[in-house]
Scaffold this motif. Structure first.
Motif, PDB file in Angstrom:
ATOM      1  N   ALA A   1      -4.065   2.241  -2.317  1.00 36.15           N
ATOM      2  CA  ALA A   1      -3.523   3.241  -1.702  1.00 36.15           C
ATOM      3  C   ALA A   1      -4.360   4.372  -1.317  1.00 36.15           C
ATOM      4  CB  ALA A   1      -2.513   3.934  -2.895  1.00 36.15           C
ATOM      5  N   GLU A   2      -3.960   5.024  -0.455  1.00 39.65           N
ATOM      6  CA  GLU A   2      -4.923   6.295  -0.072  1.00 39.65           C
ATOM      7  C   GLU A   2      -4.774   7.364  -1.095  1.00 39.65           C
ATOM      8  OE1 GLU A   2      -4.442   8.143   3.904  1.00 39.65           O
ATOM      9  OE2 GLU A   2      -3.342   6.382   4.466  1.00 39.65           O
TER      10      GLU A   2
ATOM     11  N   PHE B   1       1.069   4.359  -2.713  1.00 43.96           N
ATOM     12  CA  PHE B   1       0.742   5.727  -2.402  1.00 43.96           C
ATOM     13  C   PHE B   1       1.782   6.511  -2.685  1.00 43.96           C
ATOM     14  CE2 PHE B   1       1.259   9.131   0.821  1.00 43.96           C
ATOM     15  CZ  PHE B   1      -0.129   9.494   0.832  1.00 43.96           C
ATOM     16  N   TYR B   2       3.070   5.897  -2.437  1.00 48.84           N
ATOM     17  CA  TYR B   2       4.453   6.794  -3.018  1.00 48.84           C
ATOM     18  C   TYR B   2       4.498   7.057  -4.642  1.00 48.84           C
ATOM     19  CZ  TYR B   2       5.829   5.934   1.753  1.00 48.84           C
ATOM     20  OH  TYR B   2       5.763   5.712   3.173  1.00 48.84           O
TER      21      TYR B   2
ATOM     22  N   VAL C   1      -4.243  10.807  -2.630  1.00 54.12           N
ATOM     23  CA  VAL C   1      -3.351  11.973  -2.221  1.00 54.12           C
ATOM     24  C   VAL C   1      -4.270  13.253  -2.706  1.00 54.12           C
ATOM     25  CG1 VAL C   1      -1.121  12.932  -2.553  1.00 54.12           C
ATOM     26  CG2 VAL C   1      -1.240  10.581  -2.938  1.00 54.12           C
TER      27      VAL C   1
ATOM     28  N   THR D   1       1.034  12.689   5.574  1.00 49.22           N
ATOM     29  CA  THR D   1       0.472  11.262   5.506  1.00 49.22           C
ATOM     30  C   THR D   1       1.844  10.224   5.493  1.00 49.22           C
ATOM     31  OG1 THR D   1      -1.224  11.956   4.564  1.00 49.22           O
ATOM     32  CG2 THR D   1      -0.816   9.580   4.444  1.00 49.22           C
ATOM     33  N   ALA D   2       2.677  10.344   4.553  1.00 47.91           N
ATOM     34  CA  ALA D   2       3.833   9.698   4.408  1.00 47.91           C
ATOM     35  C   ALA D   2       4.602   9.855   5.545  1.00 47.91           C
ATOM     36  CB  ALA D   2       4.529  10.003   3.105  1.00 47.91           C
TER      37      ALA D   2
ATOM     38  N   ARG E   1      10.285   4.611  -2.204  1.00 49.53           N
ATOM     39  CA  ARG E   1       9.549   3.612  -2.695  1.00 49.53           C
ATOM     40  C   ARG E   1      10.138   2.191  -2.961  1.00 49.53           C
ATOM     41  NH1 ARG E   1       8.042   4.171  -8.425  1.00 49.53           N
ATOM     42  NH2 ARG E   1      10.317   3.486  -8.723  1.00 49.53           N
TER      43      ARG E   1
ATOM     44  N   GLY F   1       0.223  14.910   1.402  1.00 43.73           N
ATOM     45  CA  GLY F   1       0.623  13.496   0.938  1.00 43.73           C
ATOM     46  C   GLY F   1       2.060  13.477   1.773  1.00 43.73           C
TER      47      GLY F   1
ATOM     48  N   SER G   1       0.614  -1.153   0.047  1.00 39.05           N
ATOM     49  CA  SER G   1      -0.007  -0.010   0.102  1.00 39.05           C
ATOM     50  C   SER G   1       0.862   1.396  -0.092  1.00 39.05           C
ATOM     51  CB  SER G   1      -0.703  -0.119   1.252  1.00 39.05           C
ATOM     52  OG  SER G   1      -1.923  -1.231   1.237  1.00 39.05           O
ATOM     53  N   ASP G   2       1.899   1.131   0.913  1.00 37.67           N
ATOM     54  CA  ASP G   2       2.981   2.530   0.692  1.00 37.67           C
ATOM     55  C   ASP G   2       3.295   2.595  -0.462  1.00 37.67           C
ATOM     56  OD1 ASP G   2       2.599   2.728   3.503  1.00 37.67           O
ATOM     57  OD2 ASP G   2       4.427   1.871   4.433  1.00 37.67           O
TER      58      ASP G   2
END
Length: 158
Positions: free
Chosen positions: A94-95, A43-44, A97, A106-107, A64, A103, A39-40
């Motif tokens: 992913a959430e 998101f990245y 952004v 959040t990261a 990433r 973002g 998921s990270d």
């Protein structure tokens, strides 16, 4: 010369840290970590596209890529310890952004949360290569938090 410790030192009750973890709990958390790292990564990927310049995109890309490596290491450790593969990450999402700065924030929080989760895994593993590997991942997550903190500071409105 030898130092003598009081007798009560040897007979005190056992101390258990609040984040003490059993081996089974560590394995369950390791399985969850694979999902979290994927998921990270997603998101990245979205955050990289919002980066205002190539240098910032490169920093997030390196983070990433570390997350990809962590995912693989958790998979391999789980397989070594249980003899079972962790299933595919088809559930990973992913959430969204909202903005580059939000973002980054959040990261940053996500990296700090990962340190907490991985510390629990670390406490549930036997001494040796697996514990050392998770310690390395924890250090990476702290390094990532530092990098995100730096990017946040750089991108704050002046």
């Amino acid at each position: 010369m030898y130092t003598a410790y009081p007798v009560h030192y040897y007979y005190r009750q056992g101390f258990t840290p609040i984040w003490a973890t059993s081996a089974n709990e560590a394995l369950a958390l390791m399985k969850m970590a694979v999902q979290g790292e994927k998921s990270d990564e997603l998101f990245y990927d979205a955050l990289i596209k919002l980066a205002p310049n190539a240098n910032q995109a490169m920093i997030i890309t390196s983070i990433r890529n570390d997350e990809r490596a962590h995912n693989q290491m958790f998979r391999e450790m789980y397989k070594d310890l249980t003899g079972q593969d962790i299933g595919q990450e088809s559930q990973a999402t992913a959430e969204p952004v909202d903005s580059y700065l939000s973002g980054l924030q959040t990261a940053f929080q996500g990296e700090l949360s990962a340190v907490e989760r991985y510390r629990k895994i670390w406490f549930g593993l036997p001494y040796g290569i697996y514990k050392d590997t998770v310690w390395g991942i924890i250090l990476d997550e702290q390094k990532h938090a530092d990098k995100y903190n730096n990017l946040i500071t750089y991108n704050l409105p002046r």
